[in-house]
Motif scaffolding. Structure first.
Motif, PDB file in Angstrom:
ATOM      1  N   LEU A 141       0.866  -1.186   0.000  1.00 53.90           N
ATOM      2  CA  LEU A 141       0.000   0.000   0.000  1.00 53.90           C
ATOM      3  C   LEU A 141       0.897   1.230   0.000  1.00 53.90           C
TER       4      LEU A 141
ATOM      5  N   ALA B 239       0.401   5.478   2.474  1.00 56.55           N
ATOM      6  CA  ALA B 239      -0.238   4.928   3.680  1.00 56.55           C
ATOM      7  C   ALA B 239      -0.492   5.989   4.754  1.00 56.55           C
TER       8      ALA B 239
ATOM      9  N   GLN C 198      -4.363   5.977   5.289  1.00 54.95           N
ATOM     10  CA  GLN C 198      -4.338   5.528   6.686  1.00 54.95           C
ATOM     11  C   GLN C 198      -5.518   4.607   6.983  1.00 54.95           C
TER      12      GLN C 198
ATOM     13  N   ALA D 170      -4.691   1.293   5.277  1.00 60.55           N
ATOM     14  CA  ALA D 170      -3.665   0.545   6.029  1.00 60.55           C
ATOM     15  C   ALA D 170      -4.326  -0.360   7.058  1.00 60.55           C
ATOM     16  N   THR D 171      -5.342   0.158   7.738  1.00 61.66           N
ATOM     17  CA  THR D 171      -6.080  -0.664   8.710  1.00 61.66           C
ATOM     18  C   THR D 171      -6.917  -1.697   7.979  1.00 61.66           C
TER      19      THR D 171
ATOM     20  N   SER E 168      -4.957  -4.717   6.734  1.00 64.35           N
ATOM     21  CA  SER E 168      -4.122  -5.432   7.712  1.00 64.35           C
ATOM     22  C   SER E 168      -4.719  -6.789   8.097  1.00 64.35           C
TER      23      SER E 168
ATOM     24  N   SER F   5       0.704  -7.151   4.656  1.00 62.84           N
ATOM     25  CA  SER F   5       0.847  -5.841   4.018  1.00 62.84           C
ATOM     26  C   SER F   5       2.206  -5.183   4.255  1.00 62.84           C
TER      27      SER F   5
ATOM     28  N   LEU G 232       3.621  -1.288   4.079  1.00 62.36           N
ATOM     29  CA  LEU G 232       3.088   0.076   4.048  1.00 62.36           C
ATOM     30  C   LEU G 232       4.173   1.048   3.608  1.00 62.36           C
TER      31      LEU G 232
ATOM     32  N   TYR H 161       5.366   4.973   2.951  1.00 65.14           N
ATOM     33  CA  TYR H 161       5.112   6.382   3.307  1.00 65.14           C
ATOM     34  C   TYR H 161       6.118   7.266   2.582  1.00 65.14           C
TER      35      TYR H 161
ATOM     36  N   VAL I 164       7.090  -1.206   7.435  1.00 64.60           N
ATOM     37  CA  VAL I 164       7.010   0.176   6.957  1.00 64.60           C
ATOM     38  C   VAL I 164       8.202   0.509   6.043  1.00 64.60           C
TER      39      VAL I 164
END
Ligand SMILES: NC(=O)c1ccc[n+]([C@@H]2O[C@H](COP(=O)([O-])OP(=O)(O)OC[C@H]3O[C@@H](n4cnc5c(N)ncnc54)[C@H](OP(=O)(O)O)[C@@H]3O)[C@@H](O)[C@H]2O)c1
Length: 305
Positions: A13, A16, A22, A25-26, A29, A34, A36, A38, A50
């Motif tokens: 994703l 994120a 955001q 992201a949840t 999950s 996943s 994530l 940024y 991340v």
């Protein structure tokens, strides 16, 4: 190789940290393994899944592809400030088009899900006031819409299995750069604001939008789908609904029109999306603004408790 709706499928994703990202992201999950991505590292996140970087930089995307091997990518990264895109078209091009091409180039094996916008269309008045379906001809009115359309076309040219999901007017309380937060925070501070009567769309909460995106991905959808709320409403009425639903003073809100408040980017006055194909495909109705407000109210109460 896992299938797309396999709970162990690997999913990247991007964006994120954004309004939609955001919530996605949840949302992913539970169903996916996943990763994530940024643009800037989230300060409070020590999670191992991340990744941070600039997707418009091909070297950084190439390096990311050496670290992870996703079967699905949901690209929610964007330069999404419509006026800034008009002022800085080269940044819009880098983030909204080049980054998509980088992801398509360095992750050729992944199913690519591109999040797009109703701004690939012009004013519905030109079509007799009915909102556009996924099959309607596109005609962007601003740089942002033009670049988002180029990204859609790149995604669909790369594979018929890819998925473009157009969304519109997302609202949420957890992020500052959002119309809901602007109205809520201003009215809490007793500040007078105005809402445009000639900016119409079908808003949907970022939570509901993310939930429906995950459902489309889980079902293995491909092609172009639309997600939006049940009701078409202008910004003035939407601001008043926020005030009424959250016990704020709606007398602080006045009405205005776009020609009284010129902005760098032109926008369709009648925007939004026809989502009936998505409703039929998922067997689910599009949520109402009230559904989004209920969720927000619940989360605000939980935070206060
Ligand atoms: N919000 C809406 O009402 C709306 C309406 C229609 C369509 N959409 C679409 O929905 C999607 C999500 O939008 P959003 O509202 O969530 O936007 P957003 O809040 O601005 O999130 C976009 C994310 O992309 C990241 N990003 C920007 N440049 C990047 C780069 N070079 N490399 C990697 N990441 C980068 C941003 O990180 P930083 O902030 O750290 O730079 C941000 O977290 C977009 O495709 C947008 O076009 C949104």
């Amino acid at each position: 190789m896992h299938s797309q709706n396999d709970s162990h499928a690997r999913l990247l994703l991007t964006g994120a940290g954004g309004v939609l990202g955001q919530r996605l992201a949840t949302g992913v999950s539970d169903s996916y393994h996943s990763f994530l991505h940024y643009h800037h590292r989230p300060t409070d996140d020590e999670a191992t899944n991340v990744y941070v970087g600039d997707l418009s930089n091909p070297e950084q995307v190439k390096s990311l592809a050496k670290q992870i091997d996703p079967e699905i990518i949901i690209n929610s990264a964007a330069y999404a400030d419509v006026d800034r895109c008009e002022i800085e078209p080269e940044i819009s091009k880098r983030v909204n088009v080049d980054a998509v091409n980088n992801l398509l180039q360095f992750f050729p094996q992944a199913k690519f899900v591109q999040i797009s916008t109703d701004y690939v269309f012009d004013d519905h008045d030109r079509r007799g006031s009915s909102p556009p379906t996924p099959d309607d001809p596109t005609h962007p009115m601003n740089i942002y819409g033009k670049h988002k359309l180029e990204a859609e076309q790149a995604a669909m040219a790369a594979s018929n299995d890819n998925l473009v999901i157009r969304v519109n007017t997302l609202f949420d309380h957890t992020v500052e750069r959002n119309f809901f937060r602007f109205v809520y925070d201003s009215l809490m501070r007793k500040k007078k604001i105005f809402g445009l009567t000639d900016q119409i769309s079908n808003p949907i909460s970022a939570f509901d939008c993310a939930r429906l995106i995950v459902k489309l991905v889980e079902k293995g959808a491909s092609g172009i789908f639309h997600i939006g709320g049940k009701e078409f409403i202008n910004r003035y009425e939407f601001a008043k609904q926020i005030a009424r639903s959250f016990d704020l003073d709606e007398a602080l809100i006045s009405s205005a029109t776009s020609d009284q408040h010129s902005r760098p980017a032109r926008r369709p006055s009648y925007a939004g999306l026809d989502c009936r194909i998505t409703e039929e495909y998922l067997g689910l109705p599009m949520p109402s603004i009230g559904d989004g407000f209920s969720r927000i109210r619940k989360e605000m109460e939980e935070k206060r408790a």
